[in-house]
Design a protein around this motif. Structure first.
Motif, mmCIF file in Angstrom:
data_model
loop_
_atom_site.group_PDB
_atom_site.id
_atom_site.type_symbol
_atom_site.label_atom_id
_atom_site.label_comp_id
_atom_site.label_asym_id
_atom_site.label_seq_id
_atom_site.Cartn_x
_atom_site.Cartn_y
_atom_site.Cartn_z
ATOM 1 N N LYS A 46 2.261 98.144 36.503
ATOM 2 C CA LYS A 46 1.407 98.592 36.910
ATOM 3 C C LYS A 46 0.870 99.842 37.391
ATOM 4 O O LYS A 46 -0.565 100.438 37.026
ATOM 5 N N ALA A 47 1.357 101.494 36.858
ATOM 6 C CA ALA A 47 1.393 102.036 37.148
ATOM 7 C C ALA A 47 0.470 103.081 35.396
ATOM 8 O O ALA A 47 1.050 102.287 34.337
ATOM 9 N N LEU A 48 -0.634 103.615 35.851
ATOM 10 C CA LEU A 48 -0.668 104.441 34.664
ATOM 11 C C LEU A 48 0.009 105.365 34.334
ATOM 12 O O LEU A 48 0.427 106.673 34.745
ATOM 13 N N ARG A 49 -0.027 105.482 32.643
ATOM 14 C CA ARG A 49 0.839 106.115 31.588
ATOM 15 C C ARG A 49 0.142 106.793 30.934
ATOM 16 O O ARG A 49 -0.579 105.769 29.965
ATOM 17 N N GLN A 50 0.276 108.464 30.684
ATOM 18 C CA GLN A 50 0.316 108.110 29.247
ATOM 19 C C GLN A 50 0.470 107.775 27.711
ATOM 20 O O GLN A 50 1.465 107.732 27.913
ATOM 21 N N VAL A 51 -0.227 107.048 26.743
ATOM 22 C CA VAL A 51 0.401 106.223 26.197
ATOM 23 C C VAL A 51 0.909 106.178 25.029
ATOM 24 O O VAL A 51 2.089 105.975 24.062
ATOM 25 N N LEU A 154 1.545 99.752 32.163
ATOM 26 C CA LEU A 154 2.603 98.956 30.563
ATOM 27 C C LEU A 154 2.115 97.393 30.059
ATOM 28 O O LEU A 154 2.051 96.328 29.270
ATOM 29 N N LEU A 155 1.007 96.570 31.614
ATOM 30 C CA LEU A 155 1.093 95.577 31.350
ATOM 31 C C LEU A 155 -0.583 95.585 29.930
ATOM 32 O O LEU A 155 -0.556 94.655 29.342
ATOM 33 N N GLU A 156 -1.151 96.226 29.991
ATOM 34 C CA GLU A 156 -2.376 96.472 29.418
ATOM 35 C C GLU A 156 -1.608 96.809 28.055
ATOM 36 O O GLU A 156 -2.179 96.305 26.678
ATOM 37 N N MET A 157 -0.925 97.375 27.927
ATOM 38 C CA MET A 157 -0.179 97.760 26.968
ATOM 39 C C MET A 157 0.534 96.054 25.925
ATOM 40 O O MET A 157 0.966 96.325 24.558
ATOM 41 N N VAL A 158 1.243 95.549 26.987
ATOM 42 C CA VAL A 158 1.472 94.504 26.614
ATOM 43 C C VAL A 158 0.806 93.435 25.893
ATOM 44 O O VAL A 158 1.003 92.981 24.673
ATOM 45 N N ARG A 159 -0.296 93.122 27.037
ATOM 46 C CA ARG A 159 -1.287 92.514 26.561
ATOM 47 C C ARG A 159 -1.889 92.939 25.344
ATOM 48 O O ARG A 159 -2.259 92.238 24.081
ATOM 49 N N LEU A 160 -2.207 94.652 25.080
ATOM 50 C CA LEU A 160 -2.791 94.626 23.518
ATOM 51 C C LEU A 160 -2.132 94.368 22.172
ATOM 52 O O LEU A 160 -1.890 93.858 21.390
ATOM 53 N N PHE A 161 -0.688 95.273 22.790
ATOM 54 C CA PHE A 161 0.413 94.482 21.732
ATOM 55 C C PHE A 161 0.473 92.780 20.921
ATOM 56 O O PHE A 161 0.987 92.696 19.791
ATOM 57 N N SER A 162 0.738 92.478 22.487
ATOM 58 C CA SER A 162 0.958 89.688 21.745
ATOM 59 C C SER A 162 -0.953 90.086 21.007
ATOM 60 O O SER A 162 -0.239 88.943 20.165
#
Length: 199
Positions: A46-51, A154-162
Protein backbone atom coordinates in the motif's frame (compact mmCIF):
# COMPACT_ATOMS: atom_id res chain seq x y z
CA UNK A 1 26.75 -4.61 18.23
CA UNK A 2 28.01 -1.14 17.38
CA UNK A 3 25.80 1.47 15.65
CA UNK A 4 27.87 0.97 12.49
CA UNK A 5 27.32 -2.79 12.62
CA UNK A 6 23.61 -2.16 13.11
CA UNK A 7 23.50 0.06 10.00
CA UNK A 8 25.40 -2.49 7.95
CA UNK A 9 23.00 -5.19 9.08
CA UNK A 10 19.94 -3.09 8.21
CA UNK A 11 21.29 -2.14 4.79
CA UNK A 12 21.62 -5.84 3.99
CA UNK A 13 17.90 -6.44 4.54
CA UNK A 14 15.69 -6.45 1.46
CA UNK A 15 12.68 -4.34 2.41
CA UNK A 16 10.09 -5.15 -0.21
CA UNK A 17 6.62 -6.55 -0.76
CA UNK A 18 4.96 -9.07 -3.03
CA UNK A 19 1.43 -9.16 -4.40
CA UNK A 20 0.09 -11.90 -6.66
CA UNK A 21 -3.47 -11.97 -7.98
CA UNK A 22 -5.52 -13.84 -10.53
CA UNK A 23 -5.91 -11.23 -13.31
CA UNK A 24 -9.25 -12.64 -14.44
CA UNK A 25 -11.01 -12.70 -11.07
CA UNK A 26 -8.98 -10.25 -8.97
CA UNK A 27 -8.53 -12.86 -6.24
CA UNK A 28 -5.45 -12.26 -4.12
CA UNK A 29 -3.18 -15.29 -4.19
CA UNK A 30 -0.32 -13.87 -2.11
CA UNK A 31 0.11 -10.64 -0.13
CA UNK A 32 3.45 -10.12 1.57
CA UNK A 33 3.69 -6.58 2.89
CA UNK A 34 7.17 -6.91 4.36
CA UNK A 35 9.69 -9.25 5.87
CA UNK A 36 8.56 -9.28 9.51
CA UNK A 37 5.62 -7.25 10.83
CA UNK A 38 6.85 -7.61 14.40
CA UNK A 39 9.86 -5.43 13.62
CA UNK A 40 8.89 -3.61 10.40
CA UNK A 41 5.30 -2.40 10.64
CA UNK A 42 5.16 -1.13 7.09
CA UNK A 43 3.06 -2.51 4.24
CA UNK A 44 4.94 -2.18 0.96
CA UNK A 45 1.82 -3.20 -0.99
CA UNK A 46 0.00 0.00 0.00
CA UNK A 47 3.05 2.27 0.03
CA UNK A 48 3.44 4.90 -2.69
CA UNK A 49 6.49 4.39 -4.90
CA UNK A 50 7.65 5.97 -8.12
CA UNK A 51 6.73 3.37 -10.72
CA UNK A 52 9.37 4.25 -13.33
CA UNK A 53 9.19 2.65 -16.76
CA UNK A 54 6.45 0.24 -15.70
CA UNK A 55 4.08 3.11 -16.54
CA UNK A 56 5.14 3.23 -20.20
CA UNK A 57 2.68 0.52 -21.33
CA UNK A 58 -0.17 2.90 -20.44
CA UNK A 59 1.23 5.47 -22.89
CA UNK A 60 1.59 2.84 -25.60
CA UNK A 61 -1.90 1.47 -24.90
CA UNK A 62 -3.33 4.95 -25.42
CA UNK A 63 -1.38 5.29 -28.66
CA UNK A 64 -2.84 2.01 -29.92
CA UNK A 65 -6.30 3.14 -28.84
CA UNK A 66 -5.86 6.29 -30.94
CA UNK A 67 -4.96 4.27 -34.00
CA UNK A 68 -1.15 4.48 -33.98
CA UNK A 69 0.08 1.17 -35.35
CA UNK A 70 2.71 -0.92 -33.55
CA UNK A 71 4.92 -0.81 -36.67
CA UNK A 72 4.80 2.98 -37.10
CA UNK A 73 8.31 4.37 -36.75
CA UNK A 74 9.52 7.29 -34.69
CA UNK A 75 12.89 9.07 -34.88
CA UNK A 76 15.21 8.36 -31.98
CA UNK A 77 16.36 11.92 -31.46
CA UNK A 78 17.26 14.12 -28.53
CA UNK A 79 14.67 16.87 -28.14
CA UNK A 80 14.28 19.90 -25.92
CA UNK A 81 10.69 20.79 -25.03
CA UNK A 82 10.69 24.56 -24.60
CA UNK A 83 7.03 24.64 -23.56
CA UNK A 84 8.01 22.61 -20.49
CA UNK A 85 10.84 24.81 -19.19
CA UNK A 86 13.37 23.41 -21.68
CA UNK A 87 12.80 19.87 -20.42
CA UNK A 88 15.27 17.57 -22.18
CA UNK A 89 14.58 13.89 -21.45
CA UNK A 90 17.46 11.54 -22.20
CA UNK A 91 17.73 7.91 -23.15
CA UNK A 92 19.28 5.75 -20.47
CA UNK A 93 22.06 4.58 -22.79
CA UNK A 94 22.66 8.10 -24.15
CA UNK A 95 22.37 6.82 -27.72
CA UNK A 96 20.38 8.55 -30.46
CA UNK A 97 19.91 8.23 -34.17
CA UNK A 98 17.86 6.07 -36.48
CA UNK A 99 14.30 5.20 -35.61
CA UNK A 100 12.21 2.70 -33.70
CA UNK A 101 8.88 1.12 -34.35
CA UNK A 102 6.45 1.66 -31.51
CA UNK A 103 6.71 -2.05 -30.73
CA UNK A 104 10.52 -1.95 -30.64
CA UNK A 105 10.61 1.20 -28.54
CA UNK A 106 8.37 -0.34 -25.90
CA UNK A 107 10.40 -3.55 -25.87
CA UNK A 108 13.62 -1.59 -25.31
CA UNK A 109 12.00 1.07 -23.09
CA UNK A 110 13.32 3.98 -25.17
CA UNK A 111 12.64 7.26 -23.37
CA UNK A 112 12.72 9.55 -26.40
CA UNK A 113 9.94 7.59 -28.12
CA UNK A 114 7.74 7.38 -25.02
CA UNK A 115 7.86 11.16 -24.68
CA UNK A 116 7.05 11.68 -28.37
CA UNK A 117 4.04 9.39 -27.95
CA UNK A 118 2.62 11.18 -24.92
CA UNK A 119 3.02 14.50 -26.71
CA UNK A 120 1.10 13.08 -29.66
CA UNK A 121 -1.75 11.38 -27.81
CA UNK A 122 -2.09 14.00 -25.08
CA UNK A 123 -1.11 13.96 -21.43
CA UNK A 124 -4.69 14.17 -20.18
CA UNK A 125 -5.75 11.17 -22.26
CA UNK A 126 -2.95 9.06 -20.76
CA UNK A 127 -3.87 10.16 -17.23
CA UNK A 128 -7.53 9.33 -17.87
CA UNK A 129 -6.63 5.89 -19.21
CA UNK A 130 -4.45 5.15 -16.18
CA UNK A 131 -7.33 6.12 -13.89
CA UNK A 132 -9.70 3.82 -15.77
CA UNK A 133 -7.18 1.00 -15.45
CA UNK A 134 -7.03 1.25 -11.68
CA UNK A 135 -4.67 4.02 -10.56
CA UNK A 136 -6.44 5.88 -7.76
CA UNK A 137 -3.43 7.95 -6.64
CA UNK A 138 -2.89 11.44 -7.98
CA UNK A 139 -1.09 11.61 -11.32
CA UNK A 140 0.60 14.86 -12.32
CA UNK A 141 -0.42 16.39 -15.64
CA UNK A 142 3.09 16.61 -17.05
CA UNK A 143 4.95 14.78 -19.82
CA UNK A 144 7.39 13.21 -17.34
CA UNK A 145 4.75 10.62 -16.48
CA UNK A 146 5.66 8.93 -19.79
CA UNK A 147 8.98 8.04 -18.14
CA UNK A 148 7.38 6.95 -14.89
CA UNK A 149 7.21 10.13 -12.80
CA UNK A 150 4.13 8.67 -11.14
CA UNK A 151 3.68 7.69 -7.50
CA UNK A 152 1.42 4.66 -7.14
CA UNK A 153 1.07 1.62 -4.93
CA UNK A 154 1.93 -1.94 -5.87
CA UNK A 155 -1.75 -2.77 -5.43
CA UNK A 156 -2.68 -0.19 -8.07
CA UNK A 157 0.00 -1.35 -10.50
CA UNK A 158 -1.01 -5.00 -10.16
CA UNK A 159 -4.60 -4.03 -10.94
CA UNK A 160 -3.41 -1.95 -13.91
CA UNK A 161 -1.34 -4.77 -15.43
CA UNK A 162 -4.18 -7.21 -14.82
CA UNK A 163 -6.17 -5.23 -17.39
CA UNK A 164 -3.66 -6.24 -20.09
CA UNK A 165 -3.78 -9.88 -19.02
CA UNK A 166 -7.57 -9.80 -18.75
CA UNK A 167 -8.33 -8.49 -22.26
CA UNK A 168 -9.29 -4.99 -21.13
CA UNK A 169 -11.43 -5.91 -18.13
CA UNK A 170 -10.54 -4.20 -14.84
CA UNK A 171 -10.67 -6.77 -12.01
CA UNK A 172 -11.77 -5.86 -8.50
CA UNK A 173 -9.00 -7.04 -6.19
CA UNK A 174 -10.39 -9.01 -3.25
CA UNK A 175 -9.16 -11.43 -0.58
CA UNK A 176 -11.88 -12.74 1.74
CA UNK A 177 -14.50 -15.16 0.48
CA UNK A 178 -15.34 -16.90 3.75
CA UNK A 179 -14.65 -16.73 7.49
CA UNK A 180 -14.95 -19.95 9.46
CA UNK A 181 -14.02 -21.35 12.86
CA UNK A 182 -11.42 -24.05 13.56
CA UNK A 183 -14.24 -26.58 13.43
CA UNK A 184 -15.29 -25.46 9.96
CA UNK A 185 -18.39 -23.52 11.01
CA UNK A 186 -18.97 -20.74 8.51
CA UNK A 187 -19.32 -17.38 10.24
CA UNK A 188 -19.51 -15.25 7.11
CA UNK A 189 -19.68 -15.95 3.41
CA UNK A 190 -18.84 -13.34 0.79
CA UNK A 191 -19.55 -13.36 -2.91
CA UNK A 192 -16.59 -12.65 -5.15
CA UNK A 193 -17.06 -9.28 -6.87
CA UNK A 194 -17.78 -9.23 -10.57
CA UNK A 195 -14.95 -7.83 -12.72
CA UNK A 196 -15.51 -4.30 -13.96
CA UNK A 197 -15.82 -3.99 -17.68
CA UNK A 198 -13.36 -1.59 -19.22
CA UNK A 199 -15.07 1.74 -20.03
Amino acid sequence: ISPLDSLKYYLGILNTGLLATDPKTGKILAWVGGINFKYFKYDHIKALRQVGSTFKPVVYAKALEQGIGPCERFPNEFRVYKEYDNWAPRNVDGLYGGSYSMRGALRLSVNSIAVQLIMRVGIDSVVNLAKKMGIASKISHEPGIALGAVDATLLEMVRLFSVFANHGVVPQIYSLTRIETNDGEVLADYKAPNPQTFP
